[in-house]
Design an enzyme around this catalytic site. Structure first.
Site, PDB file in Angstrom:
ATOM      1  N   SER A  32       0.780  -1.654   0.131  1.00 50.65           N
ATOM      2  CA  SER A  32      -0.021   0.159  -0.234  1.00 50.65           C
ATOM      3  C   SER A  32       1.116   1.217   0.017  1.00 50.65           C
ATOM      4  O   SER A  32       2.229   1.288   1.038  1.00 50.65           O
ATOM      5  CB  SER A  32      -0.933   0.480   1.319  1.00 50.65           C
ATOM      6  OG  SER A  32      -1.538   1.086   1.458  1.00 50.65           O
ATOM      7  N   TYR A  50      -0.087   0.290  10.958  1.00 55.41           N
ATOM      8  CA  TYR A  50      -0.722  -0.439   9.665  1.00 55.41           C
ATOM      9  C   TYR A  50       0.221   0.007   8.853  1.00 55.41           C
ATOM     10  O   TYR A  50       0.769  -1.184   7.672  1.00 55.41           O
ATOM     11  CB  TYR A  50      -2.160   0.240   9.399  1.00 55.41           C
ATOM     12  CG  TYR A  50      -2.195  -0.377   8.134  1.00 55.41           C
ATOM     13  CD1 TYR A  50      -2.972  -1.735   7.329  1.00 55.41           C
ATOM     14  CD2 TYR A  50      -3.031   0.518   6.389  1.00 55.41           C
ATOM     15  CE1 TYR A  50      -3.073  -1.715   5.899  1.00 55.41           C
ATOM     16  CE2 TYR A  50      -2.957   0.355   5.334  1.00 55.41           C
ATOM     17  CZ  TYR A  50      -3.468  -1.150   5.047  1.00 55.41           C
ATOM     18  OH  TYR A  50      -3.487  -1.464   3.568  1.00 55.41           O
TER      19      TYR A  50
HETATM   20  N1  LIG Z   1      -9.316  -0.940   0.041  1.00 55.16           N
HETATM   21  C1  LIG Z   1      -7.809   0.034   0.052  1.00 55.16           C
HETATM   22  O1  LIG Z   1      -7.868   0.962  -0.539  1.00 55.16           O
HETATM   23  C2  LIG Z   1      -6.286  -0.423   0.043  1.00 55.16           C
HETATM   24  C3  LIG Z   1      -5.797   0.285  -0.081  1.00 55.16           C
HETATM   25  C4  LIG Z   1      -4.361   0.004  -0.344  1.00 55.16           C
HETATM   26  C5  LIG Z   1      -3.558  -2.033   0.280  1.00 55.16           C
HETATM   27  N2  LIG Z   1      -4.985  -2.138   0.139  1.00 55.16           N
HETATM   28  C6  LIG Z   1      -4.644  -3.845   0.286  1.00 55.16           C
HETATM   29  O2  LIG Z   1      -5.466  -4.044  -0.663  1.00 55.16           O
HETATM   30  C7  LIG Z   1      -5.426  -5.641   0.346  1.00 55.16           C
HETATM   31  C8  LIG Z   1      -7.172  -5.974   0.509  1.00 55.16           C
HETATM   32  O3  LIG Z   1      -7.629  -5.465   0.898  1.00 55.16           O
HETATM   33  P1  LIG Z   1      -8.814  -4.924   0.453  1.00 55.16           P
HETATM   34  O4  LIG Z   1      -9.375  -3.445   0.247  1.00 55.16           O
HETATM   35  O5  LIG Z   1     -10.214  -6.002  -0.551  1.00 55.16           O
HETATM   36  O6  LIG Z   1      -9.747  -5.145   1.961  1.00 55.16           O
HETATM   37  P2  LIG Z   1     -11.349  -6.264   2.651  1.00 55.16           P
HETATM   38  O7  LIG Z   1     -12.490  -6.328   1.506  1.00 55.16           O
HETATM   39  O8  LIG Z   1     -10.715  -6.092   3.672  1.00 55.16           O
HETATM   40  O9  LIG Z   1     -10.405  -8.032   2.256  1.00 55.16           O
HETATM   41  C9  LIG Z   1      -9.381  -7.699   2.886  1.00 55.16           C
HETATM   42  C10 LIG Z   1      -9.759  -9.748   2.861  1.00 55.16           C
HETATM   43  O10 LIG Z   1      -7.831  -9.724   3.657  1.00 55.16           O
HETATM   44  C11 LIG Z   1      -8.546 -10.648   4.635  1.00 55.16           C
HETATM   45  N3  LIG Z   1      -8.634 -11.743   5.379  1.00 55.16           N
HETATM   46  C12 LIG Z   1      -8.250 -10.183   7.102  1.00 55.16           C
HETATM   47  N4  LIG Z   1      -7.707 -11.251   8.386  1.00 55.16           N
HETATM   48  C13 LIG Z   1      -7.487 -12.683   7.578  1.00 55.16           C
HETATM   49  C14 LIG Z   1      -6.435 -13.562   7.968  1.00 55.16           C
HETATM   50  N5  LIG Z   1      -6.300 -13.737   8.883  1.00 55.16           N
HETATM   51  N6  LIG Z   1      -6.911 -14.529   7.705  1.00 55.16           N
HETATM   52  C15 LIG Z   1      -7.245 -14.562   6.227  1.00 55.16           C
HETATM   53  N7  LIG Z   1      -8.417 -13.883   5.363  1.00 55.16           N
HETATM   54  C16 LIG Z   1      -8.106 -12.524   5.922  1.00 55.16           C
HETATM   55  C17 LIG Z   1     -10.603 -11.009   5.201  1.00 55.16           C
HETATM   56  O11 LIG Z   1     -11.224 -11.857   5.082  1.00 55.16           O
HETATM   57  P3  LIG Z   1     -13.017 -11.669   5.907  1.00 55.16           P
HETATM   58  O12 LIG Z   1     -14.008 -11.234   4.545  1.00 55.16           O
HETATM   59  O13 LIG Z   1     -13.197 -13.305   6.108  1.00 55.16           O
HETATM   60  O14 LIG Z   1     -13.269 -10.526   6.203  1.00 55.16           O
HETATM   61  C18 LIG Z   1     -10.655  -9.593   3.116  1.00 55.16           C
HETATM   62  O15 LIG Z   1     -11.495 -11.657   2.500  1.00 55.16           O
HETATM   63  C19 LIG Z   1      -5.318  -5.992   1.905  1.00 55.16           C
HETATM   64  O16 LIG Z   1      -3.736  -6.060   2.067  1.00 55.16           O
HETATM   65  C20 LIG Z   1      -4.960  -4.462   2.307  1.00 55.16           C
HETATM   66  O17 LIG Z   1      -3.467  -3.494   2.563  1.00 55.16           O
HETATM   67  C21 LIG Z   1      -6.380  -1.746   0.240  1.00 55.16           C
END
Ligand SMILES: NC(=O)c1ccc[n+]([C@@H]2O[C@H](COP(=O)([O-])OP(=O)(O)OC[C@H]3O[C@@H](n4cnc5c(N)ncnc54)[C@H](OP(=O)(O)O)[C@@H]3O)[C@@H](O)[C@H]2O)c1
Length: 273
Positions: A131, A156
């Site tokens: 990120s 984070y």
């Molecule tokens: N959204 C943004 O703006 C953004 C920006 C920069 C970077 N990112 C990165 O992008 C990646 C994806 O995030 P996202 O935005 O798609 O968020 P999200 O919708 O919250 O997805 C994150 C996923 O990680 C899973 N997860 C969390 N803890 C876990 C664990 N202990 N074991 C297995 N799975 C686990 C969650 O499972 P559950 O479905 O069961 O909750 C969820 O499916 C992350 O690495 C995040 O840091 C996102």
């Protein structure tokens, strides 16, 4: 093409449409099964597998890796995508601060346990979803679990900085093996990641909706790193919007990357030179 990715987002349907065998590694299997059905309907690809993986528990990671090592002939793409952001202070089953434990150590251990299979599957790629928030943190070697002071934003940032540093370190270790490694910023994506933020911040995210991405748009840089032919000879870099991006000086600090690598191995009780 066989791929393991930990959780469902826009990239699983895309990889399924490309004919990949997609292994979805998720902590909530029921939720994953629903997503699997949608992927199969959307892509026509039946070769979609769901397995349980909880990255906050090294026992679950080891069980998952053992299953994959026993059952799969190859893994060409590993997308380390799952993440948790700015949660209240808590610890993983092994006593690691949750964000560092899931976002960095969980993926680090998973990659370590699958690396021999991945090396036998070349050409192969490992994609670490980091990120731009890596700017918010530093690697606090003297308090890596934030036990003395916990700032959810900095913790984070530390975990995402660790993703980029480890991508650099791993790329060096994998030179000449046919396995390449990438880290990336997906953009500001409308997802469940914001679940732990206060209501005013969640409202602000909604106000800025025109500047944010859908999950399909947010998956594009991961897909690019996973399949783009022009990246075949690149490894260790950081990407955003499907092109190379600038990261901070701290994220290019190879001395810190080595220290982080050693600390991660020590915390996980593994030897990975
Ligand atoms: N959204 C943004 O703006 C953004 C920006 C920069 C970077 N990112 C990165 O992008 C990646 C994806 O995030 P996202 O935005 O798609 O968020 P999200 O919708 O919250 O997805 C994150 C996923 O990680 C899973 N997860 C969390 N803890 C876990 C664990 N202990 N074991 C297995 N799975 C686990 C969650 O499972 P559950 O479905 O069961 O909750 C969820 O499916 C992350 O690495 C995040 O840091 C996102």
């Amino acid at each position: 093409m066989h791929s393991v990715r930990n959780f469902f987002c826009g990239d699983s349907p895309d990889l399924a449409k490309r004919g990949a065998r997609v292994i979805m590694a998720c902590r909530d299997v029921a939720k994953a099964e629903t997503a699997k059905k949608e992927i199969i309907e959307d892509s026509g690809n039946q070769n979609i597998i769901v397995h349980k993986l909880d990255l906050s528990d090294t026992r679950s990671i080891k069980e998952f890796a053992e299953l994959i090592n026993n059952e799969e002939r190859q893994v060409n793409i590993l997308i380390n995508n799952a993440g948790v952001m700015m949660c209240p202070y808590s610890k993983t089953a092994d006593g690691f601060e949750m964000q560092f434990g899931v976002n960095h150590l969980g993926h680090f251990l998973l990659t370590y346990l699958l690396i021999d299979l991945i090396k036998r599957s070349t050409p192969a790629r490992i994609v670490n979803v980091a990120s731009t928030a890596h700017r918010w943190g530093s690697i606090r070697l003297d308090d890596i679990n934030s036990e003395r002071r916990y700032d959810p934003v900095k913790a984070y940032g530390q975990s995402k900085l660790a993703n980029i540093l480890c991508t650099r370190s791993l790329a060096k270790r994998l030179q000449g093996t046919g396995v390449t490694v990438y880290s990336l910023h997906p953009g500001v994506v409308r997802s469940d990641l914001w679940r732990h933020l206060s209501t005013p911040i969640q409202v602000a995210v909604k106000v800025f909706r025109p500047f944010t991405k859908t999950s399909v748009q947010g998956a594009q840089t991961s897909i690019y790193c996973a399949v783009a032919p022009e990246l075949e000879k690149e490894s260790g870099g950081y990407y955003s919007d499907c092109k190379p991006a600038r990261c901070t000086r701290a994220a290019s600090d190879d001395e810190m990357a080595q220290k982080l690598w050693e600390l991660s191995c020590q915390m996980l009780g593994i030897t990975w030179d």
